[in-house]
Design a protein around this motif. Structure first.
Motif, short mmCIF file in Angstrom:
data_model
loop_
_atom_site.label_atom_id
_atom_site.label_comp_id
_atom_site.label_asym_id
_atom_site.label_seq_id
_atom_site.Cartn_x
_atom_site.Cartn_y
_atom_site.Cartn_z
N ALA A 178 39.25 45.34 48.01
CA ALA A 178 38.84 46.63 47.42
C ALA A 178 39.95 47.15 46.51
O ALA A 178 39.69 47.67 45.42
N GLU A 179 41.18 47.01 46.94
CA GLU A 179 42.32 47.45 46.14
C GLU A 179 42.46 46.60 44.88
O GLU A 179 42.70 47.13 43.78
N ILE A 180 42.32 45.31 45.02
CA ILE A 180 42.38 44.43 43.85
C ILE A 180 41.28 44.80 42.86
O ILE A 180 41.53 44.94 41.65
N ALA A 181 40.06 45.00 43.36
CA ALA A 181 38.92 45.36 42.49
C ALA A 181 39.18 46.69 41.79
O ALA A 181 38.81 46.86 40.62
N ALA A 182 39.82 47.63 42.46
CA ALA A 182 40.12 48.93 41.85
C ALA A 182 41.06 48.78 40.65
O ALA A 182 41.00 49.57 39.70
N HIS A 183 41.91 47.78 40.68
CA HIS A 183 42.85 47.55 39.59
C HIS A 183 42.26 46.74 38.44
O HIS A 183 42.88 46.63 37.38
N PHE A 184 41.09 46.15 38.68
CA PHE A 184 40.42 45.34 37.65
C PHE A 184 38.96 45.78 37.52
O PHE A 184 38.04 45.01 37.82
N PRO A 185 38.74 47.02 37.08
CA PRO A 185 37.36 47.54 37.01
C PRO A 185 36.45 46.79 36.05
O PRO A 185 35.23 46.87 36.15
N GLU A 186 37.04 46.05 35.13
CA GLU A 186 36.23 45.30 34.18
C GLU A 186 35.56 44.07 34.82
O GLU A 186 34.63 43.50 34.26
N ILE A 187 36.04 43.68 35.99
CA ILE A 187 35.45 42.54 36.69
C ILE A 187 34.31 43.05 37.56
O ILE A 187 34.50 43.93 38.40
N LYS A 188 33.12 42.50 37.34
CA LYS A 188 31.92 43.02 37.98
C LYS A 188 31.43 42.21 39.17
O LYS A 188 30.49 42.61 39.85
N THR A 189 32.03 41.05 39.43
CA THR A 189 31.63 40.25 40.59
C THR A 189 32.82 40.07 41.52
O THR A 189 33.96 40.36 41.15
N GLY A 190 32.56 39.59 42.70
CA GLY A 190 33.64 39.38 43.66
C GLY A 190 33.79 37.92 44.04
O GLY A 190 34.19 37.61 45.15
N ASP A 191 33.46 37.05 43.11
CA ASP A 191 33.47 35.62 43.40
C ASP A 191 34.88 35.08 43.61
O ASP A 191 35.81 35.46 42.89
N LEU A 192 35.00 34.22 44.59
CA LEU A 192 36.24 33.49 44.84
C LEU A 192 35.84 32.12 45.36
O LEU A 192 34.91 32.01 46.18
#
Length: 62
Positions: free
Chosen positions: A20-34
């Protein structure tokens, strides 16, 4: 050694907070794929690190 269910819950919740913290720093990324392999390795490393941290820091009189 930490009991498995407690360790699993702690690591799962920590991983969720981490991503969630990583996603907050990269709002332009719309998926959570890994990559599944990387996801597995990350989780295994987290389990090992948390278990080691608990063992290292647990008081001996507990």
């Amino acid at each position: 050694m930490l009991e498995p269910s407690r360790l699993t819950t702690a690591v799962y919740e920590a991983e969720e907070a981490f991503w969630a913290e990583i996603a907050a720093h990269f709002p332009e990324i719309k998926t959570g794929d890994l990559c599944p392999f990387e996801s597995f390795n990350f989780s295994q490393a987290a389990h090992k690190a948390v278990n080691s941290w608990v063992d290292t820091n647990r008081r001996t009189d507990d």
